[in-house]
Design a protein around this motif. Structure first.
Motif, PDB file in Angstrom:
ATOM      1  N   VAL A  61      71.368 -30.915 -53.856  1.00  0.00           N
ATOM      2  CA  VAL A  61      70.915 -30.660 -55.303  1.00  0.00           C
ATOM      3  C   VAL A  61      71.060 -29.086 -55.361  1.00  0.00           C
ATOM      4  N   ILE A  62      70.386 -28.473 -54.528  1.00  0.00           N
ATOM      5  CA  ILE A  62      70.521 -26.849 -54.539  1.00  0.00           C
ATOM      6  C   ILE A  62      71.911 -26.266 -54.381  1.00  0.00           C
ATOM      7  N   LEU A  63      72.533 -26.804 -53.437  1.00  0.00           N
ATOM      8  CA  LEU A  63      74.066 -26.538 -53.063  1.00  0.00           C
ATOM      9  C   LEU A  63      74.665 -26.583 -54.499  1.00  0.00           C
ATOM     10  N   ALA A  64      74.383 -27.877 -54.875  1.00  0.00           N
ATOM     11  CA  ALA A  64      75.414 -28.110 -56.235  1.00  0.00           C
ATOM     12  C   ALA A  64      75.087 -27.033 -57.297  1.00  0.00           C
ATOM     13  N   ILE A  65      73.827 -26.818 -57.290  1.00  0.00           N
ATOM     14  CA  ILE A  65      73.555 -25.798 -58.518  1.00  0.00           C
ATOM     15  C   ILE A  65      73.948 -24.590 -58.190  1.00  0.00           C
ATOM     16  N   ILE A  66      74.134 -23.944 -56.917  1.00  0.00           N
ATOM     17  CA  ILE A  66      74.618 -22.664 -56.616  1.00  0.00           C
ATOM     18  C   ILE A  66      76.093 -22.650 -56.340  1.00  0.00           C
ATOM     19  N   ALA A  67      76.603 -24.047 -56.357  1.00  0.00           N
ATOM     20  CA  ALA A  67      78.302 -23.844 -55.791  1.00  0.00           C
ATOM     21  C   ALA A  67      79.041 -23.449 -57.123  1.00  0.00           C
ATOM     22  N   PRO A  68      78.808 -23.536 -58.461  1.00  0.00           N
ATOM     23  CA  PRO A  68      79.646 -22.777 -59.493  1.00  0.00           C
ATOM     24  C   PRO A  68      79.582 -21.419 -59.363  1.00  0.00           C
ATOM     25  N   GLY A  69      78.678 -20.585 -58.691  1.00  0.00           N
ATOM     26  CA  GLY A  69      78.670 -19.109 -58.583  1.00  0.00           C
ATOM     27  C   GLY A  69      79.568 -18.842 -57.549  1.00  0.00           C
ATOM     28  N   VAL A  70      79.782 -19.855 -56.433  1.00  0.00           N
ATOM     29  CA  VAL A  70      80.644 -19.468 -55.500  1.00  0.00           C
ATOM     30  C   VAL A  70      82.006 -19.673 -56.098  1.00  0.00           C
ATOM     31  N   LEU A  71      82.535 -20.732 -56.576  1.00  0.00           N
ATOM     32  CA  LEU A  71      83.682 -20.873 -57.406  1.00  0.00           C
ATOM     33  C   LEU A  71      84.346 -19.785 -58.166  1.00  0.00           C
ATOM     34  N   TYR A  72      83.254 -19.248 -58.870  1.00  0.00           N
ATOM     35  CA  TYR A  72      83.356 -17.990 -59.858  1.00  0.00           C
ATOM     36  C   TYR A  72      83.946 -16.827 -58.947  1.00  0.00           C
ATOM     37  N   LEU A  73      83.218 -16.764 -58.030  1.00  0.00           N
ATOM     38  CA  LEU A  73      83.495 -15.440 -57.162  1.00  0.00           C
ATOM     39  C   LEU A  73      84.818 -15.835 -56.415  1.00  0.00           C
ATOM     40  N   ALA A  74      85.125 -17.022 -55.951  1.00  0.00           N
ATOM     41  CA  ALA A  74      86.465 -17.435 -55.342  1.00  0.00           C
ATOM     42  C   ALA A  74      87.396 -16.999 -56.339  1.00  0.00           C
ATOM     43  N   ARG A  75      87.408 -17.459 -57.619  1.00  0.00           N
ATOM     44  CA  ARG A  75      88.429 -17.171 -58.505  1.00  0.00           C
ATOM     45  C   ARG A  75      88.627 -15.979 -59.005  1.00  0.00           C
ATOM     46  N   ARG A  76      87.389 -15.008 -59.199  1.00  0.00           N
ATOM     47  CA  ARG A  76      87.393 -13.997 -59.519  1.00  0.00           C
ATOM     48  C   ARG A  76      87.919 -12.860 -58.590  1.00  0.00           C
TER      49      ARG A  76
ATOM     50  N   CYS B 261      82.231 -20.009 -46.922  1.00  0.00           N
ATOM     51  CA  CYS B 261      83.614 -19.785 -46.642  1.00  0.00           C
ATOM     52  C   CYS B 261      84.463 -21.088 -46.786  1.00  0.00           C
ATOM     53  N   GLY B 262      84.027 -22.352 -46.576  1.00  0.00           N
ATOM     54  CA  GLY B 262      84.642 -23.804 -46.851  1.00  0.00           C
ATOM     55  C   GLY B 262      85.039 -23.772 -48.187  1.00  0.00           C
ATOM     56  N   ILE B 263      83.985 -23.506 -49.199  1.00  0.00           N
ATOM     57  CA  ILE B 263      84.239 -23.622 -50.567  1.00  0.00           C
ATOM     58  C   ILE B 263      85.322 -22.798 -50.965  1.00  0.00           C
ATOM     59  N   VAL B 264      85.237 -21.461 -50.674  1.00  0.00           N
ATOM     60  CA  VAL B 264      85.939 -20.353 -50.824  1.00  0.00           C
ATOM     61  C   VAL B 264      87.567 -20.770 -50.454  1.00  0.00           C
TER      62      VAL B 264
ATOM     63  N   PRO C 226      90.080 -13.317 -55.238  1.00  0.00           N
ATOM     64  CA  PRO C 226      91.175 -14.094 -54.549  1.00  0.00           C
ATOM     65  C   PRO C 226      90.982 -13.554 -53.095  1.00  0.00           C
ATOM     66  N   VAL C 227      91.210 -13.994 -51.869  1.00  0.00           N
ATOM     67  CA  VAL C 227      91.383 -13.684 -50.911  1.00  0.00           C
ATOM     68  C   VAL C 227      92.753 -13.829 -50.494  1.00  0.00           C
TER      69      VAL C 227
ATOM     70  N   ALA D  32      87.957  -7.765 -51.915  1.00  0.00           N
ATOM     71  CA  ALA D  32      87.445  -9.071 -52.106  1.00  0.00           C
ATOM     72  C   ALA D  32      86.498  -9.215 -50.969  1.00  0.00           C
ATOM     73  N   LEU D  33      86.445  -8.736 -49.816  1.00  0.00           N
ATOM     74  CA  LEU D  33      85.619  -9.039 -48.591  1.00  0.00           C
ATOM     75  C   LEU D  33      84.438  -8.558 -48.708  1.00  0.00           C
ATOM     76  N   PRO D  34      84.030  -7.451 -49.065  1.00  0.00           N
ATOM     77  CA  PRO D  34      82.693  -6.933 -49.348  1.00  0.00           C
ATOM     78  C   PRO D  34      82.159  -7.919 -50.486  1.00  0.00           C
ATOM     79  N   VAL D  35      82.803  -8.395 -51.472  1.00  0.00           N
ATOM     80  CA  VAL D  35      82.108  -9.221 -52.311  1.00  0.00           C
ATOM     81  C   VAL D  35      81.794 -10.382 -51.935  1.00  0.00           C
ATOM     82  N   HIS D  36      82.767 -11.177 -51.027  1.00  0.00           N
ATOM     83  CA  HIS D  36      82.278 -12.452 -50.155  1.00  0.00           C
ATOM     84  C   HIS D  36      81.359 -12.376 -49.286  1.00  0.00           C
ATOM     85  N   LEU D  37      81.163 -11.098 -48.594  1.00  0.00           N
ATOM     86  CA  LEU D  37      80.125 -10.794 -47.555  1.00  0.00           C
ATOM     87  C   LEU D  37      78.867 -11.186 -48.165  1.00  0.00           C
ATOM     88  N   ALA D  38      78.717 -10.296 -49.311  1.00  0.00           N
ATOM     89  CA  ALA D  38      77.429 -10.521 -50.301  1.00  0.00           C
ATOM     90  C   ALA D  38      77.425 -11.750 -50.743  1.00  0.00           C
TER      91      ALA D  38
END
Length: 199
Positions: free
Chosen positions: A16-31, A95-98, A33-34, A42-48
C-alpha cells in the motif's frame, strides 16, 4: 506455520505504501527522462528520488509495524534493521519503475513515428496520384488513344508502335510507386521528350 491472514496483514501495508509513493516516481520519470542529452541533469534527481523513495517506503513500513505492535520505543531499531536489509532492494524497485516508464514512453514514441511515417507515405501516394492526374489528364490520354486509332485505320503501323511505346513509357513512369521523391533532371527531360513526341 504462519496463517495466510497474518501474512497478508504483515505484507499488505508495504505494498500500500509503495502504491501511495509510486505516482511521485512516475512523475520524476516523466519529468526527468533518462536519455542522451539529458542524462547529466536527470541522474542527480533520480539518485535523490531513489533515496527518498527507499526512506519513505521503509520508514512508513517500520512505522506501521511499530503502531501495529505498540512498540514505539523499538522504532529506531526497526528502522535501522529495515534500512540495512531492504534499502538496496527499494533503490532497485525505484530503478525498475523508472525503467518501465521509459520503456513505455519509447514504445509510444516509436508507435507515433510509425503512424507519422504511414501518414506521410499516404500523403506521398496521394500527391503522386494527383501529379499523375495532372500529367495524364483524360483529355491528353483520350486524344492520344484517338490518334493511335486513326493511325491504325490509316495503316501507319510504325507510327502506332512508336506512339504506343511513348505512351506506355509515360504510364510506366507515372504509375511506378517505387520512384523516389527526387528524380534526376535528365529523367524529367526524357519523360518530357516522350510527351512532346506524342503531342
Amino acid at each position: 506455520p504462519v496463517p495466510w491472514t497474518e501474512s497478508v496483514r504483515r505484507t499488505l501495508p508495504s505494498w500500500v505504501i509503495l502504491a501511495i509513493i509510486a505516482p511521485g516516481v512516475l512523475y520524476l520519470a516523466r519529468r526527468f527522462p533518462v536519455e542522451r542529452g539529458r542524462l547529466i541533469p536527470a541522474l542527480p534527481v533520480h539518485l535523490a528520488g531513489a533515496t527518498a523513495f527507499a526512506i519513505a517506503h521503509l520508514g512508513g513500513t517500520a512505522l506501521y509495524y511499530a503502531v501495529l505492535d505498540g512498540s514505539y520505543e523499538r522504532l529506531p531499531l526497526v528502522m535501522t534493521k529495515y534500512m540495512t536489509a531492504y534499502f538496496i532492494l527499494d533503490v532497485l524497485t525505484y530503478c525498475g519503475i523508472v525503467g518501465a516508464t521509459q520503456a513505455v514512453r519509447y514504445y509510444r514514441e516509436a508507435r507515433a513515428r510509425e503512424v507519422a511515417a504511414a501518414r506521410l507515405q499516404e500523403s506521398l501516394t496521394e500527391a503522386r496520384l494527383a501529379t499523375l492526374r495532372g500529367q495524364l489528364n483524360p483529355h491528353f490520354l483520350f486524344n492520344t488513344l484517338n490518334a493511335i486509332t486513326t493511325m491504325a485505320l490509316k495503316r501507319e503501323h510504325e507510327n502506332v508502335v512508336v506512339t504506343l511505346g511513348y505512351l506506355s513509357e509515360l504510364l510506366r513512369v507515372s504509375l511506378d510507386d517505387r520512384l523516389p521523391q527526387e528524380v534526376a533532371l535528365a529523367d524529367e527531360l526524357d519523360l518530357l521528350e516522350r510527351y512532346l513526341e506524342i503531342q
